[in-house]
Design a protein around this motif. Structure first.
Motif, PDB file in Angstrom:
ATOM      1  N   ARG A 140       0.872  -1.278   0.125  1.00  0.00           N
ATOM      2  CA  ARG A 140       0.142   0.123   0.283  1.00  0.00           C
ATOM      3  C   ARG A 140       0.748   1.200   0.081  1.00  0.00           C
ATOM      4  O   ARG A 140       0.308   2.318   0.203  1.00  0.00           O
ATOM      5  N   GLY A 141       2.226   1.294  -0.256  1.00  0.00           N
ATOM      6  CA  GLY A 141       2.706   2.512  -0.316  1.00  0.00           C
ATOM      7  C   GLY A 141       4.134   2.196   0.522  1.00  0.00           C
ATOM      8  O   GLY A 141       4.813   1.166   0.514  1.00  0.00           O
ATOM      9  N   GLY A 142       4.794   3.552   0.937  1.00  0.00           N
ATOM     10  CA  GLY A 142       6.049   3.402   1.587  1.00  0.00           C
ATOM     11  C   GLY A 142       6.246   3.890   2.986  1.00  0.00           C
ATOM     12  O   GLY A 142       5.195   3.523   3.875  1.00  0.00           O
ATOM     13  N   LYS A 143       7.338   4.385   3.212  1.00  0.00           N
ATOM     14  CA  LYS A 143       7.826   4.705   4.623  1.00  0.00           C
ATOM     15  C   LYS A 143       7.005   5.953   5.042  1.00  0.00           C
ATOM     16  O   LYS A 143       6.742   6.936   4.088  1.00  0.00           O
ATOM     17  N   GLU A 144       6.535   5.944   6.111  1.00  0.00           N
ATOM     18  CA  GLU A 144       5.545   7.175   6.990  1.00  0.00           C
ATOM     19  C   GLU A 144       6.799   7.725   7.869  1.00  0.00           C
ATOM     20  O   GLU A 144       7.629   6.899   8.568  1.00  0.00           O
TER      21      GLU A 144
END
Length: 150
Positions: A140-144
């Motif tokens: 669902r995406g990457g680093k927060e």
């Protein structure tokens, strides 16, 4: 001081552990970490918050129990664990626990170079790391990153 966080993820425990236990993935989910590479033994070299570190702590992997353990050897006395457990229906539960112990040889608030992060910043860092792991393993995406660097 102790901090912890838990998150359920829709990925198998083996898949989650494979991701988190690869040292080269640490910058993909740890706040403020820009680079990490495995070294001899259970050591890691890398960069976090613009500071280079080399072999000043340990990073132990226990694949059988899907558990990571790490800690410092230097001025900042900290340790942590990350465990991946089955969460039912192909899910995983990831638990993180951090512990910081003051150095008795140092004055209060002098255990960390520069401005020490607040309790809220440390907890937010744990939460963002767990969210980043979930983003990657669920595709669902990457680093927060936390709102303020920890």
């Amino acid at each position: 001081m102790e901090y912890q966080g838990t998150r359920t993820m829709q990925a198998s425990p083996d898949e989650v552990f494979a991701f988190v236990s690869d040292v080269r993935n640490l910058p993909r989910y740890l706040p403020t970490t820009q680079r990490a590479e495995p070294q001899d033994g259970e050591r890691v070299e890398g960069e976090a918050q613009g500071h280079h570190y080399q072999a000043d702590g340990h990073f132990h992997q226990d694949p059988q129990n899907r558990r990571l353990e790490w800690g410092s050897d230097g001025e900042i006395n900290y340790s942590g664990t990350l465990e991946v457990r089955p969460g039912g229906d192909s899910a995983s539960e990831v638990r993180v626990h951090l512990r910081f112990e003051p150095d008795p040889q140092r004055a209060p608030n002098q255990d960390m170079p520069g401005e020490a992060p607040s309790d809220n910043q440390i907890q937010e860092g744990i939460d963002k790391a767990l969210e980043s792991i979930q983003n990657f393993v669920e595709g669902r995406g990457g680093k927060e990153e936390p709102s303020a660097a920890t």
